[in-house]
Design a protein around this motif. Structure first.
Motif, PDB file in Angstrom:
ATOM      1  N   TYR A 168       0.846  -1.189   0.000  1.00  0.00           N
ATOM      2  CA  TYR A 168       0.000   0.000   0.000  1.00  0.00           C
ATOM      3  C   TYR A 168       0.882   1.240   0.000  1.00  0.00           C
ATOM      4  O   TYR A 168       1.797   1.367   0.823  1.00  0.00           O
ATOM      5  N   LEU A 169       0.605   2.145  -0.912  1.00  0.00           N
ATOM      6  CA  LEU A 169       1.295   3.428  -0.977  1.00  0.00           C
ATOM      7  C   LEU A 169       0.279   4.540  -0.765  1.00  0.00           C
ATOM      8  O   LEU A 169      -0.803   4.512  -1.365  1.00  0.00           O
ATOM      9  N   PRO A 170       0.587   5.534   0.064  1.00  0.00           N
ATOM     10  CA  PRO A 170      -0.372   6.628   0.285  1.00  0.00           C
ATOM     11  C   PRO A 170      -0.535   7.486  -0.970  1.00  0.00           C
ATOM     12  O   PRO A 170       0.292   7.441  -1.879  1.00  0.00           O
ATOM     13  N   GLU A 171      -1.608   8.252  -1.023  1.00  0.00           N
ATOM     14  CA  GLU A 171      -1.897   9.049  -2.206  1.00  0.00           C
ATOM     15  C   GLU A 171      -0.812  10.084  -2.489  1.00  0.00           C
ATOM     16  O   GLU A 171      -0.622  10.494  -3.635  1.00  0.00           O
ATOM     17  N   ILE A 172      -0.094  10.506  -1.473  1.00  0.00           N
ATOM     18  CA  ILE A 172       0.934  11.520  -1.666  1.00  0.00           C
ATOM     19  C   ILE A 172       2.193  10.941  -2.309  1.00  0.00           C
ATOM     20  O   ILE A 172       3.050  11.683  -2.801  1.00  0.00           O
ATOM     21  N   SER A 173       2.321   9.618  -2.341  1.00  0.00           N
ATOM     22  CA  SER A 173       3.514   8.980  -2.897  1.00  0.00           C
ATOM     23  C   SER A 173       3.578   9.189  -4.409  1.00  0.00           C
ATOM     24  O   SER A 173       2.593   8.962  -5.128  1.00  0.00           O
ATOM     25  N   THR A 174       4.756   9.599  -4.912  1.00  0.00           N
ATOM     26  CA  THR A 174       4.931   9.800  -6.355  1.00  0.00           C
ATOM     27  C   THR A 174       4.974   8.472  -7.111  1.00  0.00           C
ATOM     28  O   THR A 174       4.772   8.448  -8.326  1.00  0.00           O
ATOM     29  N   SER A 175       5.212   7.393  -6.420  1.00  0.00           N
ATOM     30  CA  SER A 175       5.270   6.070  -7.059  1.00  0.00           C
ATOM     31  C   SER A 175       3.903   5.412  -7.166  1.00  0.00           C
ATOM     32  O   SER A 175       3.756   4.405  -7.867  1.00  0.00           O
ATOM     33  N   ARG A 176       2.897   5.949  -6.485  1.00  0.00           N
ATOM     34  CA  ARG A 176       1.585   5.309  -6.433  1.00  0.00           C
ATOM     35  C   ARG A 176       0.960   5.115  -7.819  1.00  0.00           C
ATOM     36  O   ARG A 176       0.515   4.004  -8.133  1.00  0.00           O
ATOM     37  N   PRO A 177       0.892   6.147  -8.700  1.00  0.00           N
ATOM     38  CA  PRO A 177       0.260   5.925 -10.014  1.00  0.00           C
ATOM     39  C   PRO A 177       0.959   4.845 -10.838  1.00  0.00           C
ATOM     40  O   PRO A 177       0.307   4.062 -11.527  1.00  0.00           O
ATOM     41  N   ILE A 178       2.289   4.790 -10.750  1.00  0.00           N
ATOM     42  CA  ILE A 178       3.034   3.799 -11.521  1.00  0.00           C
ATOM     43  C   ILE A 178       2.742   2.391 -11.000  1.00  0.00           C
ATOM     44  O   ILE A 178       2.485   1.464 -11.779  1.00  0.00           O
ATOM     45  N   VAL A 179       2.766   2.241  -9.687  1.00  0.00           N
ATOM     46  CA  VAL A 179       2.516   0.927  -9.101  1.00  0.00           C
ATOM     47  C   VAL A 179       1.085   0.467  -9.382  1.00  0.00           C
ATOM     48  O   VAL A 179       0.844  -0.702  -9.698  1.00  0.00           O
ATOM     49  N   LEU A 180       0.109   1.379  -9.292  1.00  0.00           N
ATOM     50  CA  LEU A 180      -1.274   1.015  -9.570  1.00  0.00           C
ATOM     51  C   LEU A 180      -1.453   0.590 -11.031  1.00  0.00           C
ATOM     52  O   LEU A 180      -2.173  -0.369 -11.327  1.00  0.00           O
ATOM     53  N   ALA A 181      -0.783   1.295 -11.935  1.00  0.00           N
ATOM     54  CA  ALA A 181      -0.881   0.940 -13.348  1.00  0.00           C
ATOM     55  C   ALA A 181      -0.275  -0.441 -13.611  1.00  0.00           C
ATOM     56  O   ALA A 181      -0.847  -1.250 -14.358  1.00  0.00           O
TER      57      ALA A 181
END
Length: 211
Positions: A168-181
């Motif tokens: 789980y990555l918080p919404e503020i994490s810059t890596s979150r969109p990449i990991v979700l994709a």
């Protein structure tokens, strides 16, 4: 009351449980329902061995684990036991047996860089790793049956079913969109040789945080 003594039994349940600690990182556990079954066995002789059985069953459970919990529970046990100096003439041996069963669970731990933990009350920026699954069974015993032992051996029995490791990555994490994709488009090779999307394998699994 039986020939060898008597037993006290306590059963019940809590709904929508939220457990916290006095540590700076307060989160400990959250359950949709928590069932408990406690049985205390007392022998006829006042100084004979006693056995306490504590069974807990949590449904849709989220448990949080950090290293400081080790010392927290150690201090809790020390505060629980008597403060009187040990005396062989009043010593009563007993064993406390715990059984913890969680159905549909997440066990979270912090995975921040440099072991830093955000302890703010809202909008925490912690990264989490979680062991998730359908069943988790933990059993262990606390033996207080020896007077002033040098060491006390503890044995833990751990069993899990349908386990997976989630991030789980918080919404503020810059890596979150990449990991979700990557997560949404990942293809997984099954044991039978078939290639499936993650949504086909984990769509029915319960999650509270690590979706």
């Amino acid at each position: 009351t039986l020939k060898d003594g008597y037993s006290t039994k306590i059963t019940g349940q809590f709904l929508h449980v939220d457990a916290t600690t006095s540590l700076q990182y307060r989160s400990l556990g959250e359950f949709e329902s928590l069932h408990y079954n406690i049985r205390l066995n007392y022998p006829l002789r006042w100084n004979a061995h006693q056995e306490w059985l504590i069974n807990l069953i949590g449904y849709k459970a989220t448990a949080c684990i950090v290293f400081e919990h080790k010392e927290f529970f150690q201090y809790l046990i020390e505060d629980w036991v008597s403060k009187a100096p040990p005396d062989i003439f009043t010593f009563i041996p007993y064993t406390v047996k715990f059984s913890v069963l969680m159905k549909e669970f997440e066990i979270l731990t912090i995975s921040n860089e440099y072991n830093w933990i955000d302890c703010s009350s809202t909008n925490q920026e912690n990264n989490h790793l979680a062991f998730c699954g359908e069943n988790f069974d933990l059993s262990f015993a606390l033996p207080f049956d020896d007077f002033l032992p040098n060491t006390v051996p503890l044995k833990f029995w751990i069993h899990g079913e349908c386990l997976d490791l989630s991030l789980y990555l918080p919404e503020i994490s810059t890596s979150r969109p990449i990991v979700l994709a990557m997560d949404e488009n990942a293809l997984i090779l099954c044991r039978d040789g078939q290639v499936k999307k993650k949504s086909q394998l984990y769509s029915n699994k319960w999650r509270r945080i690590c979706v």
